[in-house]
Design an enzyme around this catalytic site. Structure first.
Site, PDB file in Angstrom:
ATOM      1  N   ARG A   1      38.664  55.028  35.579  1.00 38.36           N
ATOM      2  CA  ARG A   1      38.093  54.769  36.908  1.00 38.36           C
ATOM      3  C   ARG A   1      36.762  54.048  36.738  1.00 38.36           C
ATOM      4  O   ARG A   1      35.920  54.464  35.932  1.00 38.36           O
ATOM      5  CB  ARG A   1      37.843  56.073  37.670  1.00 38.36           C
ATOM      6  CG  ARG A   1      39.051  56.948  37.917  1.00 38.36           C
ATOM      7  CD  ARG A   1      38.601  58.266  38.534  1.00 38.36           C
ATOM      8  NE  ARG A   1      39.662  59.246  38.606  1.00 38.36           N
ATOM      9  CZ  ARG A   1      39.447  60.558  38.692  1.00 38.36           C
ATOM     10  NH1 ARG A   1      38.193  61.024  38.688  1.00 38.36           N
ATOM     11  NH2 ARG A   1      40.465  61.395  38.757  1.00 38.36           N
TER      12      ARG A   1
ATOM     13  N   HIS B   1      37.001  60.052  32.820  1.00 39.76           N
ATOM     14  CA  HIS B   1      37.759  58.924  33.387  1.00 39.76           C
ATOM     15  C   HIS B   1      36.937  57.632  33.348  1.00 39.76           C
ATOM     16  O   HIS B   1      37.486  56.544  33.229  1.00 39.76           O
ATOM     17  CB  HIS B   1      38.149  59.218  34.845  1.00 39.76           C
ATOM     18  CG  HIS B   1      39.243  60.217  34.993  1.00 39.76           C
ATOM     19  ND1 HIS B   1      40.570  59.902  34.827  1.00 39.76           N
ATOM     20  CD2 HIS B   1      39.210  61.539  35.303  1.00 39.76           C
ATOM     21  CE1 HIS B   1      41.316  60.984  35.040  1.00 39.76           C
ATOM     22  NE2 HIS B   1      40.511  61.989  35.323  1.00 39.76           N
TER      23      HIS B   1
ATOM     24  N   HIS C   1      42.166  71.293  40.386  1.00 43.07           N
ATOM     25  CA  HIS C   1      43.174  70.893  39.403  1.00 43.07           C
ATOM     26  C   HIS C   1      44.486  71.667  39.533  1.00 43.07           C
ATOM     27  O   HIS C   1      45.232  71.800  38.562  1.00 43.07           O
ATOM     28  CB  HIS C   1      42.609  71.060  37.983  1.00 43.07           C
ATOM     29  CG  HIS C   1      41.541  70.079  37.646  1.00 43.07           C
ATOM     30  ND1 HIS C   1      40.258  70.164  38.154  1.00 43.07           N
ATOM     31  CD2 HIS C   1      41.554  68.958  36.869  1.00 43.07           C
ATOM     32  CE1 HIS C   1      39.526  69.170  37.697  1.00 43.07           C
ATOM     33  NE2 HIS C   1      40.279  68.420  36.925  1.00 43.07           N
TER      34      HIS C   1
ATOM     35  N   HIS D   1      47.529  68.900  39.208  1.00 41.31           N
ATOM     36  CA  HIS D   1      47.656  68.032  38.029  1.00 41.31           C
ATOM     37  C   HIS D   1      47.004  68.701  36.831  1.00 41.31           C
ATOM     38  O   HIS D   1      46.252  69.671  36.983  1.00 41.31           O
ATOM     39  CB  HIS D   1      47.002  66.664  38.279  1.00 41.31           C
ATOM     40  CG  HIS D   1      45.512  66.710  38.408  1.00 41.31           C
ATOM     41  ND1 HIS D   1      44.863  67.034  39.585  1.00 41.31           N
ATOM     42  CD2 HIS D   1      44.519  66.484  37.491  1.00 41.31           C
ATOM     43  CE1 HIS D   1      43.556  66.995  39.405  1.00 41.31           C
ATOM     44  NE2 HIS D   1      43.315  66.670  38.140  1.00 41.31           N
TER      45      HIS D   1
ATOM     46  N   HIS E   1      44.509  67.703  33.784  1.00 43.41           N
ATOM     47  CA  HIS E   1      43.580  66.693  33.287  1.00 43.41           C
ATOM     48  C   HIS E   1      43.442  66.852  31.776  1.00 43.41           C
ATOM     49  O   HIS E   1      43.170  67.944  31.267  1.00 43.41           O
ATOM     50  CB  HIS E   1      42.216  66.866  33.960  1.00 43.41           C
ATOM     51  CG  HIS E   1      41.101  66.129  33.281  1.00 43.41           C
ATOM     52  ND1 HIS E   1      40.630  64.914  33.725  1.00 43.41           N
ATOM     53  CD2 HIS E   1      40.359  66.436  32.165  1.00 43.41           C
ATOM     54  CE1 HIS E   1      39.646  64.508  32.927  1.00 43.41           C
ATOM     55  NE2 HIS E   1      39.462  65.411  31.980  1.00 43.41           N
TER      56      HIS E   1
END
Length: 249
Positions: free
Chosen positions: A175, A191, A228, A231, A233
């Site tokens: 990102r 990220h 979270h 997902h 991480h």
């Protein structure tokens, strides 16, 4: 010897010489190192070796350091690199000696595309999580960010293989700073550096989190950790911060 038997001998000898040459050629071809569109190793590597070829190897076996451990991609073939190669060899049914020779390189060639990414992941999957393109906009240079993403993918490839080679889906990778801000990411998020991937898919989130501990992932955040629950991480920081309380981590 009668003349009728003497005449064919030169022709027979020529045929035998030709067959011998063909046999030698086939043997050399079978044992020669194959070239690869991404990177080709030209020597056997073992403890004590150093150089760019060692670093390239380390990137590709970084997912095999052992439980809770991490492999430095520093171009120096030490005991940790030997152990990672040993585990990589075992994972793919190769003879395990911790020495990177032709059989090990050939398996790596099979596992990588011409842009050096592992065959089951692409740069596009690890690119800007807001739908952008390129590797600019983070704290690091675009080149370093992309290099981090490459190692992240190789560690994901190791995880994928350990879980039976079933698909793993990346919902967010690199990102840029504006992108990270727009999704509410932490200001120091991995990220931003290309070191991270958020995973969803055919495996349970807890399965992903638990198995990742064996593949060099320092950051593991999953169900039960704030934000979270939908997902897992993973990131390739080199100190361990694992938090997935619903998974017993």
């Amino acid at each position: 010897m009668p003349e009728a038997l003497r005449q064919p001998l030169p022709r027979l000898l020529a045929v035998l010489v030709l067959l011998g040459a063909m046999l030698v050629t086939s043997v050399v071809t079978a044992t020669d190192a194959r070239a690869d569109g991404c990177y080709t190793w030209s020597r056997t590597l073992s403890v004590g070796a150093s150089g760019e070829d060692v670093r390239q190897l380390q990137i590709r076996v970084a997912g095999y350091p052992g439980y809770g451990l991490h492999l430095a991609t520093d171009g120096s073939y030490g005991e940790k690199t030997r152990d990672a190669v040993w585990r990589f060899q075992g994972a793919y049914g190769l003879a395990q000696d911790g020495i990177a020779g032709q059989a090990t390189f050939n398996k790596i060639y099979e596992l990588q595309d011409d842009d050096c990414t592992p065959i089951h992941f692409t740069y596009a999957e690890l690119d800007d999580g807001c739908g952008g393109s390129g590797w600019d906009g983070g704290p690091l240079s675009a080149a370093q960010t992309k290099a981090n993403a490459l190692q992240t993918m190789w560690q994901l490839e190791a995880l994928r293989h350990a879980l039976g080679d079933r698909a793993i889906n990346v919902s967010s990778g690199f990102r840029s700073i504006p992108c990270n801000r727009s999704v509410g990411g932490a200001s120091d998020s991995q990220h931003l550096y290309g070191r991270s991937a958020d995973l969803v898919g055919s495996h349970s989130l807890c399965t992903l989190a638990k198995q990742a501990r064996h593949h060099g992932f320092g950051g593991i955040l999953g169900p039960g950790f704030s934000g979270h629950n939908d997902h897992t991480h993973l990131d390739i920081r080199t100190s361990n911060y694992w938090a997935a309380p619903s998974c017993g981590i």
